[in-house]
Motif scaffolding. Sequence first.
Motif, PDB file in Angstrom:
ATOM      1  N   LYS A 181       0.832  -1.206   0.000  1.00  0.00           N
ATOM      2  CA  LYS A 181       0.000   0.000   0.000  1.00  0.00           C
ATOM      3  C   LYS A 181       0.867   1.257   0.000  1.00  0.00           C
ATOM      4  O   LYS A 181       0.512   2.274  -0.626  1.00  0.00           O
ATOM      5  CB  LYS A 181      -0.937   0.002   1.216  1.00  0.00           C
ATOM      6  CG  LYS A 181      -2.012  -1.066   1.180  1.00  0.00           C
ATOM      7  CD  LYS A 181      -2.932  -0.882  -0.006  1.00  0.00           C
ATOM      8  CE  LYS A 181      -4.011  -1.943  -0.057  1.00  0.00           C
ATOM      9  NZ  LYS A 181      -4.893  -1.792  -1.249  1.00  0.00           N
ATOM     10  N   GLU A 184       2.161   1.817  -3.516  1.00  0.00           N
ATOM     11  CA  GLU A 184       1.125   2.378  -4.391  1.00  0.00           C
ATOM     12  C   GLU A 184       1.071   3.899  -4.274  1.00  0.00           C
ATOM     13  O   GLU A 184       0.709   4.582  -5.245  1.00  0.00           O
ATOM     14  CB  GLU A 184      -0.236   1.780  -4.037  1.00  0.00           C
ATOM     15  CG  GLU A 184      -0.397   0.316  -4.421  1.00  0.00           C
ATOM     16  CD  GLU A 184      -1.733  -0.248  -3.988  1.00  0.00           C
ATOM     17  OE1 GLU A 184      -2.586   0.546  -3.501  1.00  0.00           O
ATOM     18  OE2 GLU A 184      -1.931  -1.468  -4.112  1.00  0.00           O
ATOM     19  N   ARG A 202      -9.808   0.454   3.619  1.00  0.00           N
ATOM     20  CA  ARG A 202      -8.834   1.323   2.962  1.00  0.00           C
ATOM     21  C   ARG A 202      -7.804   1.817   3.967  1.00  0.00           C
ATOM     22  O   ARG A 202      -8.113   2.019   5.139  1.00  0.00           O
ATOM     23  CB  ARG A 202      -9.527   2.528   2.321  1.00  0.00           C
ATOM     24  CG  ARG A 202     -10.498   2.167   1.217  1.00  0.00           C
ATOM     25  CD  ARG A 202     -11.053   3.412   0.555  1.00  0.00           C
ATOM     26  NE  ARG A 202     -11.718   4.298   1.503  1.00  0.00           N
ATOM     27  CZ  ARG A 202     -11.310   5.525   1.799  1.00  0.00           C
ATOM     28  NH1 ARG A 202     -10.224   6.024   1.210  1.00  0.00           N
ATOM     29  NH2 ARG A 202     -11.991   6.269   2.653  1.00  0.00           N
TER      30      ARG A 202
END
Length: 211
Positions: A181, A184, A202
């Motif tokens: 994550k 990203e 999230r």
Amino acid sequence: MNIYLLVGIKFILGILIMILQIHILGKHEFSVNTPLNQIQNYVLGGIIGGVIYNTSISILTFLIFILVWSLVVIIVKLMINIGFIKSLVVGNPITLVKNGKVNVANCAKVGISAEQLMLTIRTEGLDSTEDIKSAIMETNGKLTIIDMKSSAPKFPLISNGKINEDILELIGHDENWVNSKLKERGIDSTNDVFLGEYVKGRLILTTYSNI
């Protein structure tokens, strides 16, 4: 110099130095209860209270005392993120309950009784230690409790560059997931993250560059 004028000048200087410390270190530092803050308050109170009425100590000497102590405190605060210094000065969070099991030795270490532990648990709306994923005594003396059944953690996944392993386990992910994550978002390491919140599946990230 008149004794009352001397005391008045010292008192004003002491107040000004305290205000300066608050502005430099931040208001939050003076609102939390840590070993360093207690020592700081004791010493600062001793310097101001013990020296202010001593007429044999000049204003210049008094000012040097209080400025040197302020410099020491500021240096320690700036170095507080270094692991062993933080552990020595602030202390470390201590786990009291893990996966429903109470660590009696740690409870005794922090001075919390069974009644106090259960009172805190009940105020969180829980009935038993078996309902607790993790209960941690923070460095400020507050007890952080993570519900075993909670799907939406009340506490951050990443805080000041550190991953909360209990939250990570609770949401069913591992560090590889966190690192993916971060990549990203073009973030190299958790050390660059000020705050990481896990909300509805999230990961919401706030980096130090956003502050």
